[in-house]
Design a protein around this motif. Sequence first.
Motif, PDB file in Angstrom:
ATOM      1  N   ILE A  94       0.870  -1.262  -0.080  1.00 36.25           N
ATOM      2  CA  ILE A  94       0.116  -0.100  -0.094  1.00 36.25           C
ATOM      3  C   ILE A  94       0.901   1.243   0.027  1.00 36.25           C
ATOM      4  CG2 ILE A  94      -1.753   1.356   1.223  1.00 36.25           C
ATOM      5  CD1 ILE A  94      -2.523  -1.396   2.611  1.00 36.25           C
ATOM      6  N   VAL A  95       0.712   2.086  -1.008  1.00 33.92           N
ATOM      7  CA  VAL A  95       1.427   3.219  -1.057  1.00 33.92           C
ATOM      8  C   VAL A  95       0.549   4.557  -1.069  1.00 33.92           C
ATOM      9  CG1 VAL A  95       3.296   4.562  -2.545  1.00 33.92           C
ATOM     10  CG2 VAL A  95       3.519   2.026  -2.312  1.00 33.92           C
ATOM     11  N   GLU A  96       0.458   5.498  -0.153  1.00 28.16           N
ATOM     12  CA  GLU A  96      -0.399   6.388   0.027  1.00 28.16           C
ATOM     13  C   GLU A  96      -0.252   7.490  -1.094  1.00 28.16           C
ATOM     14  OE1 GLU A  96      -0.805   7.907   3.873  1.00 28.16           O
ATOM     15  OE2 GLU A  96      -1.439   5.991   4.736  1.00 28.16           O
ATOM     16  N   ARG A 118      -1.131   8.145  -8.123  1.00 30.88           N
ATOM     17  CA  ARG A 118      -0.629   8.673  -6.791  1.00 30.88           C
ATOM     18  C   ARG A 118      -0.717   7.511  -5.640  1.00 30.88           C
ATOM     19  NH1 ARG A 118      -0.243  14.308  -6.448  1.00 30.88           N
ATOM     20  NH2 ARG A 118       0.861  13.853  -4.627  1.00 30.88           N
ATOM     21  N   PHE A 119      -2.065   7.047  -5.431  1.00 30.51           N
ATOM     22  CA  PHE A 119      -2.505   5.944  -4.641  1.00 30.51           C
ATOM     23  C   PHE A 119      -2.478   4.689  -5.337  1.00 30.51           C
ATOM     24  CE2 PHE A 119      -5.717   3.008  -3.232  1.00 30.51           C
ATOM     25  CZ  PHE A 119      -5.053   2.774  -1.826  1.00 30.51           C
ATOM     26  N   TYR A 120      -1.720   3.880  -4.486  1.00 29.29           N
ATOM     27  CA  TYR A 120      -1.667   2.494  -5.129  1.00 29.29           C
ATOM     28  C   TYR A 120      -1.374   1.525  -4.011  1.00 29.29           C
ATOM     29  CZ  TYR A 120       1.340  -1.306  -7.241  1.00 29.29           C
ATOM     30  OH  TYR A 120       1.782  -2.622  -7.631  1.00 29.29           O
ATOM     31  N   ALA A 121      -2.222   0.559  -4.358  1.00 32.30           N
ATOM     32  CA  ALA A 121      -2.150  -0.810  -3.598  1.00 32.30           C
ATOM     33  C   ALA A 121      -2.343  -2.226  -4.470  1.00 32.30           C
ATOM     34  CB  ALA A 121      -3.391  -0.746  -2.660  1.00 32.30           C
ATOM     35  N   SER A 122      -1.414  -3.070  -3.985  1.00 33.41           N
ATOM     36  CA  SER A 122      -1.781  -4.295  -4.774  1.00 33.41           C
ATOM     37  C   SER A 122      -1.555  -5.539  -4.045  1.00 33.41           C
ATOM     38  CB  SER A 122      -0.876  -4.341  -5.976  1.00 33.41           C
ATOM     39  OG  SER A 122       0.720  -4.450  -5.396  1.00 33.41           O
ATOM     40  N   THR A 123      -2.226  -6.676  -4.341  1.00 32.22           N
ATOM     41  CA  THR A 123      -1.930  -7.824  -3.520  1.00 32.22           C
ATOM     42  C   THR A 123      -1.582  -9.013  -4.524  1.00 32.22           C
ATOM     43  OG1 THR A 123      -2.823  -9.289  -1.910  1.00 32.22           O
ATOM     44  CG2 THR A 123      -4.284  -8.435  -3.531  1.00 32.22           C
ATOM     45  N   PHE A 139      -5.790   1.736  -7.679  1.00 31.50           N
ATOM     46  CA  PHE A 139      -5.158   2.967  -7.688  1.00 31.50           C
ATOM     47  C   PHE A 139      -5.935   4.182  -8.053  1.00 31.50           C
ATOM     48  CE2 PHE A 139      -4.742   1.199 -11.878  1.00 31.50           C
ATOM     49  CZ  PHE A 139      -4.977   2.012 -12.720  1.00 31.50           C
ATOM     50  N   ASP A 140      -5.459   5.212  -7.862  1.00 34.75           N
ATOM     51  CA  ASP A 140      -6.286   6.551  -7.805  1.00 34.75           C
ATOM     52  C   ASP A 140      -5.043   7.662  -8.407  1.00 34.75           C
ATOM     53  OD1 ASP A 140      -8.093   8.418  -7.785  1.00 34.75           O
ATOM     54  OD2 ASP A 140      -8.735   8.287  -5.875  1.00 34.75           O
ATOM     55  N   ASP A 141      -5.561   8.823  -8.956  1.00 35.91           N
ATOM     56  CA  ASP A 141      -4.880   9.923  -9.374  1.00 35.91           C
ATOM     57  C   ASP A 141      -4.669  10.823  -8.288  1.00 35.91           C
ATOM     58  OD1 ASP A 141      -7.291  10.943  -9.500  1.00 35.91           O
ATOM     59  OD2 ASP A 141      -7.135  11.143 -11.885  1.00 35.91           O
ATOM     60  N   SER A 142      -5.158  10.557  -7.012  1.00 34.04           N
ATOM     61  CA  SER A 142      -4.954  11.324  -5.779  1.00 34.04           C
ATOM     62  C   SER A 142      -4.357  10.558  -4.789  1.00 34.04           C
ATOM     63  CB  SER A 142      -6.465  11.923  -5.527  1.00 34.04           C
ATOM     64  OG  SER A 142      -7.029  12.811  -6.570  1.00 34.04           O
TER      65      SER A 142
END
Length: 406
Positions: A94-96, A118-123, A139-142
């Motif tokens: 998880i990367v905020e 910008r926001f990224y999470a992966s499993t 993910f998100d661009d914020s």
Amino acid sequence: MSIEVGSRSETQRLLTLERYSLADGLSGREGTYYEDLDNLVLLAADVCRVPFAVINIITADQQHQIAARGIEASVCSREDSMCAQVFRYGHTVIVEDCLEDPRFRGNPFVTGEIAEVRFYASTPLITAEGDALGTLCVFDDSPGSITPQQSRSLEILAAQIMDILNLQLRTRELSTALQELRRSNELLAEFAGRVSHDLQGPLTSIRGFAEMLEDDAAIPAGSTSRKYLERIGASAGRMTAMIDELLAFARSNGALRVQPVSLASTVRAVQDDLAAAISAAGAHLEVEEFVGQADPTQLHTLLQNLLQNALNYRHPHRSPRVRISACQTAEDRWCLKFEDNGIGIAPEDRQRVLEPLVRLESNAIAGTGLGLATCNRIAQSHGGFLELAETEGGGLTILACFGSGS
């Protein structure tokens, strides 16, 4: 949740990935499996409250998106992939804010060259052997974050994705195995036909010469020589019958030519083939007309084997009686019922006698042990089955069901 994946080499991982046939990426999106993957990606985005979610498969040099929400699925180089940097960690990442993370701040998916993540999470998507095939990524661009509960939900969805991929793999392996089995059966039938042809010639000669010698007046009746000739002729006859049954068994799983078949007409043809044996046994046959979907040749073989068994294993104290009927049990299934009043088969032996070359030790009547095995294979090749039961009043009842395989 963390899973150990470091012990597996990249070579092993790529071999596993090849088995799953996922490297075809977008070109391999066929069937309901990918509809299910699309639904899980949609659910992942909703659960994590982000606009974007993808399933990424990481090959030796590329990243393939096989399902996506919020963007169009695409392919990029492994060097540009964000997931390729972390998918072998064995746990959820998880990367905020990717601009603040040294692993990602220079990545083209972050810098704007490809996207502005910008926001990224992966499993990771991990096989039972411990090979990471890729990731489920949101993910998100914020900048943003997800709760521990959302992280756990993401891992559960990743496990469901692996269930779908494993089901797809097993289905494809089963299909391949069935194709190989059909080919093997065709080769077996072809081989059995050649062997049968090669053996029938010499056996016919042996029987012919034995019969000629039996007619020779120079060999006295009742002499040892004549007894030997009779044994030679009988042995050759039994071997001929065994070759015929082996050939029928080999061909019982061959290609089907399914069409509507009259039960009464097929039984009449079988009666013609076994007319002498039926007359000698004083057998009585009763058949009800029915038209079912089956291969005519294989249905004939099945009925001939069952009737021959009814004659061979008849009760010593009553004349053979056989009743043959059938009924439609479902739109795509029908069952044939063959009832005789013979010596029957004990319940504990009924499953065993469906195997090839099995003869009951308690049975002194000569046989090859292939008749019921052949019938069983014929029913199975039609997508059905064979069941044995006791006839009311004594004897054997055979239920041969023909299913959707027809």
